[in-house]
Motif scaffolding. Structure first.
Motif, PDB file in Angstrom:
ATOM      1  N   GLU A  18       0.809  -1.227   0.000  1.00 54.61           N
ATOM      2  CA  GLU A  18       0.000   0.000   0.000  1.00 54.61           C
ATOM      3  C   GLU A  18       0.838   1.272   0.000  1.00 54.61           C
ATOM      4  O   GLU A  18       0.417   2.289  -0.556  1.00 54.61           O
ATOM      5  N   ASN A  19       2.018   1.214   0.625  1.00 53.91           N
ATOM      6  CA  ASN A  19       2.887   2.403   0.629  1.00 53.91           C
ATOM      7  C   ASN A  19       3.319   2.770  -0.786  1.00 53.91           C
ATOM      8  O   ASN A  19       3.294   3.940  -1.181  1.00 53.91           O
ATOM      9  N   ALA A  20       3.711   1.746  -1.543  1.00 53.77           N
ATOM     10  CA  ALA A  20       4.148   1.981  -2.914  1.00 53.77           C
ATOM     11  C   ALA A  20       2.990   2.547  -3.743  1.00 53.77           C
ATOM     12  O   ALA A  20       3.170   3.456  -4.569  1.00 53.77           O
ATOM     13  N   ALA A  69      -7.443   1.840  -6.912  1.00 56.08           N
ATOM     14  CA  ALA A  69      -8.421   1.223  -6.017  1.00 56.08           C
ATOM     15  C   ALA A  69      -8.451  -0.292  -6.194  1.00 56.08           C
ATOM     16  O   ALA A  69      -8.495  -1.057  -5.225  1.00 56.08           O
ATOM     17  N   ALA A  70      -8.392  -0.735  -7.462  1.00 50.08           N
ATOM     18  CA  ALA A  70      -8.449  -2.182  -7.724  1.00 50.08           C
ATOM     19  C   ALA A  70      -7.221  -2.879  -7.144  1.00 50.08           C
ATOM     20  O   ALA A  70      -7.325  -3.946  -6.516  1.00 50.08           O
ATOM     21  N   LYS A  71      -6.046  -2.224  -7.334  1.00 48.75           N
ATOM     22  CA  LYS A  71      -4.820  -2.845  -6.812  1.00 48.75           C
ATOM     23  C   LYS A  71      -4.851  -2.894  -5.278  1.00 48.75           C
ATOM     24  O   LYS A  71      -4.433  -3.873  -4.655  1.00 48.75           O
ATOM     25  N   LYS A  72      -5.381  -1.811  -4.691  1.00 51.47           N
ATOM     26  CA  LYS A  72      -5.470  -1.757  -3.232  1.00 51.47           C
ATOM     27  C   LYS A  72      -6.333  -2.911  -2.701  1.00 51.47           C
ATOM     28  O   LYS A  72      -5.975  -3.608  -1.753  1.00 51.47           O
ATOM     29  N   ALA A  73      -7.475  -3.132  -3.362  1.00 51.93           N
ATOM     30  CA  ALA A  73      -8.358  -4.231  -2.967  1.00 51.93           C
ATOM     31  C   ALA A  73      -7.658  -5.582  -3.133  1.00 51.93           C
ATOM     32  O   ALA A  73      -7.742  -6.458  -2.275  1.00 51.93           O
ATOM     33  N   ALA A  74      -6.930  -5.721  -4.258  1.00 50.17           N
ATOM     34  CA  ALA A  74      -6.236  -6.983  -4.512  1.00 50.17           C
ATOM     35  C   ALA A  74      -5.178  -7.244  -3.439  1.00 50.17           C
ATOM     36  O   ALA A  74      -5.031  -8.376  -2.959  1.00 50.17           O
ATOM     37  N   LEU A  75      -4.456  -6.158  -3.054  1.00 43.39           N
ATOM     38  CA  LEU A  75      -3.426  -6.328  -2.019  1.00 43.39           C
ATOM     39  C   LEU A  75      -4.052  -6.757  -0.692  1.00 43.39           C
ATOM     40  O   LEU A  75      -3.538  -7.643  -0.013  1.00 43.39           O
ATOM     41  N   ALA A  78      -5.072 -10.344  -0.816  1.00 50.11           N
ATOM     42  CA  ALA A  78      -3.911 -11.229  -0.711  1.00 50.11           C
ATOM     43  C   ALA A  78      -3.444 -11.324   0.740  1.00 50.11           C
ATOM     44  O   ALA A  78      -3.097 -12.402   1.227  1.00 50.11           O
ATOM     45  N   ALA A  79      -3.482 -10.166   1.452  1.00 47.08           N
ATOM     46  CA  ALA A  79      -3.052 -10.172   2.857  1.00 47.08           C
ATOM     47  C   ALA A  79      -3.986 -11.046   3.692  1.00 47.08           C
ATOM     48  O   ALA A  79      -3.554 -11.810   4.558  1.00 47.08           O
ATOM     49  N   LEU A  80      -5.285 -10.960   3.403  1.00 49.20           N
ATOM     50  CA  LEU A  80      -6.253 -11.779   4.136  1.00 49.20           C
ATOM     51  C   LEU A  80      -6.019 -13.270   3.870  1.00 49.20           C
ATOM     52  O   LEU A  80      -6.011 -14.095   4.780  1.00 49.20           O
ATOM     53  N   ARG A  83      -3.202 -14.456   5.927  1.00 48.13           N
ATOM     54  CA  ARG A  83      -3.571 -14.673   7.338  1.00 48.13           C
ATOM     55  C   ARG A  83      -4.386 -15.953   7.494  1.00 48.13           C
ATOM     56  O   ARG A  83      -4.199 -16.719   8.430  1.00 48.13           O
ATOM     57  N   LEU A  84      -5.323 -16.165   6.569  1.00 50.15           N
ATOM     58  CA  LEU A  84      -6.180 -17.351   6.671  1.00 50.15           C
ATOM     59  C   LEU A  84      -5.371 -18.632   6.580  1.00 50.15           C
ATOM     60  O   LEU A  84      -5.742 -19.650   7.139  1.00 50.15           O
ATOM     61  N   LYS A  85      -4.231 -18.547   5.849  1.00 50.93           N
ATOM     62  CA  LYS A  85      -3.397 -19.743   5.721  1.00 50.93           C
ATOM     63  C   LYS A  85      -2.780 -20.138   7.047  1.00 50.93           C
ATOM     64  O   LYS A  85      -2.549 -21.319   7.311  1.00 50.93           O
ATOM     65  N   THR A  86      -2.475 -19.153   7.903  1.00 49.63           N
ATOM     66  CA  THR A  86      -1.809 -19.481   9.165  1.00 49.63           C
ATOM     67  C   THR A  86      -2.771 -19.497  10.349  1.00 49.63           C
ATOM     68  O   THR A  86      -2.642 -20.320  11.246  1.00 49.63           O
ATOM     69  N   GLU A  87      -3.749 -18.583  10.333  1.00 43.77           N
ATOM     70  CA  GLU A  87      -4.630 -18.494  11.508  1.00 43.77           C
ATOM     71  C   GLU A  87      -5.900 -19.319  11.319  1.00 43.77           C
ATOM     72  O   GLU A  87      -6.989 -18.783  11.303  1.00 43.77           O
ATOM     73  N   TRP A  88      -5.781 -20.636  11.252  1.00 40.81           N
ATOM     74  CA  TRP A  88      -6.987 -21.425  11.031  1.00 40.81           C
ATOM     75  C   TRP A  88      -7.285 -22.299  12.242  1.00 40.81           C
ATOM     76  O   TRP A  88      -6.451 -22.554  13.086  1.00 40.81           O
ATOM     77  N   LEU A  89      -8.530 -22.721  12.297  1.00 37.87           N
ATOM     78  CA  LEU A  89      -8.998 -23.496  13.430  1.00 37.87           C
ATOM     79  C   LEU A  89      -9.941 -24.559  12.869  1.00 37.87           C
ATOM     80  O   LEU A  89     -10.886 -24.224  12.167  1.00 37.87           O
TER      81      LEU A  89
END
Ligand code: PHE
Length: 354
Positions: A18-20, A69-75, A78-80, A83-89
């Motif tokens: 997002e900074n870039a 806006a589209a790239k921001k949503a895509a980023l 991807a971040a979510l 997280r879902l890959k590691t924080e699962w139950l």
């Protein structure tokens, strides 16, 4: 214009975070951004030039904004995902085994007794386990020299050095609660007193601490007949079948007359069964409360009379639930507790069947 477009759309496409993206936004469409500067130059153009450059710049600005806006949503997608890959139950996993404790047979039978006697109008009274010798003995017509006092294997609580008052005792029976209940309520009275009692004794059928339930009914015309009915009613409710009783003449200093009560049982097959056969098993002591005991408790024996009994809770628990060794009751062995214990949800009631 095409170069500008390609430059920014490509850069947005490969922006790592997002900074870039924010930097690119400032460079392109910020106040001093490249597109904004071009828009300012529109004023210097001829009207013809402006007519094509104006809408083209606006379209470019819109296109860059929507790419951002589209790239921001895509980023953030991807971040979510990351997280879902590691924080699962895994909510389908079976729950961890949590063992529930059990209700000890003594507690269960204590509650069963309370429920059955309550149904016959008996309230519950309690007294201290460390008892004044006067309540445990004297008030019950057991004076200092009486052999019963020596026979009871009493635990004495010694006084401090120089304190000459008589020692307290660990109560040897629940009978002192008769005195305390009558002192507190007078007559008429109908009460039971379940509780712990202590005697210096230890073998397969005796432990230094055990449990009794005392019964006391005082009114103007209570007799041994009422005692017999109450006990037979109790045993029938408790064992869930008709149980014959046998009254044997006996002696207690605090009752006159006195009787020991046996219940009918059979020993066939090596285990005891209550309510059948023609053997007898002693389960309690009883009698008509001695006039001296009534007087000691402040109840006038010329006006009032009644019965008392004292029954072994552990003993009747062993009989109902087929528990062979009394000592195991107080070993706190988890295997024993799980085997003989009761569910906390099985609350004894007369209607539910105690
Ligand atoms: N207290 C007597 C005992 O412990 C039992 C008993 C109670 C006898 C009440 C008569 C009346 O053995």
């Amino acid at each position: 214009m095409d170069d500008l477009k390609a430059k920014y759309l490509d850069a947005i496409g490969v922006a790592p975070d997002e900074n870039a993206l924010e930097e690119l936004r400032v460079q392109a469409v910020g106040k001093k951004g490249e597109i904004s500067l071009r828009m300012r130059e529109l004023g210097k153009m001829t009207p013809e030039e402006r007519q094509t450059a104006g809408p083209a710049l606006n379209a470019l600005k819109d296109e860059i904004n929507s790419a951002l806006a589209a790239k921001k949503a895509a980023l953030s997608d991807a971040a979510l995902d990351e997280r879902l890959k590691t924080e699962w139950l895994d909510v389908t996993l079976p729950a961890r085994d949590r063992r529930l404790g059990t209700v000890h047979p003594v507690s269960q039978v204590w509650e069963e007794c309370t429920a059955i006697f309550a149904d016959m109008g008996f309230a519950v009274s309690e007294g201290p386990q460390v008892e004044d010798a006067w309540y445990n003995f004297d008030a019950l017509n057991i004076p200092g020299h009486h052999p019963a006092r020596a026979e009871m294997d009493t635990f004495y609580m010694h006084r401090a050095e120089g304190d000459d008052r008589p020692p307290h005792v660990l109560r040897t029976h629940t009978s002192p609660v008769q005195i305390r209940a009558m002192q507190a309520q007078g007559a008429p009275i109908r009460t039971i007193s379940p509780g712990r009692v202590y005697r210096a004794d230890y073998d397969q059928t005796h432990t230094p601490m055990f449990h009794q339930v005392e019964g006391l009914a005082i009114d103007r015309d209570i007799s041994m007949a009422n005692l017999k009915w109450v006990l037979e009613e109790f045993f029938t409710a408790y064992f869930g079948r008709t149980v014959k009783t046998r009254f044997r003449a006996s002696h207690f200093p605090f009752t006159e007359p006195s009787a020991e009560v046996d219940i009918q049982c059979s020993w066939e097959g090596g285990t005891v069964k209550v309510g059948e056969g023609d053997d007898w098993l002693e389960v309690l002591g009883s009698g008509m409360v001695h006039p001296k005991v009534l007087s000691a408790a402040g109840v006038d024996p010329a006006e009032w009379q009644g019965f008392a009994f004292g029954m072994g809770i552990d003993r009747i628990a062993m009989l109902k639930y087929g528990i062979p060794d009394l000592r195991a009751f107080f070993d706190s062995d988890l295997r024993w507790l799980r085997h003989y214990g009761f569910s906390a949800l099985q609350v004894p009631t007369i209607r539910g069947g105690v």
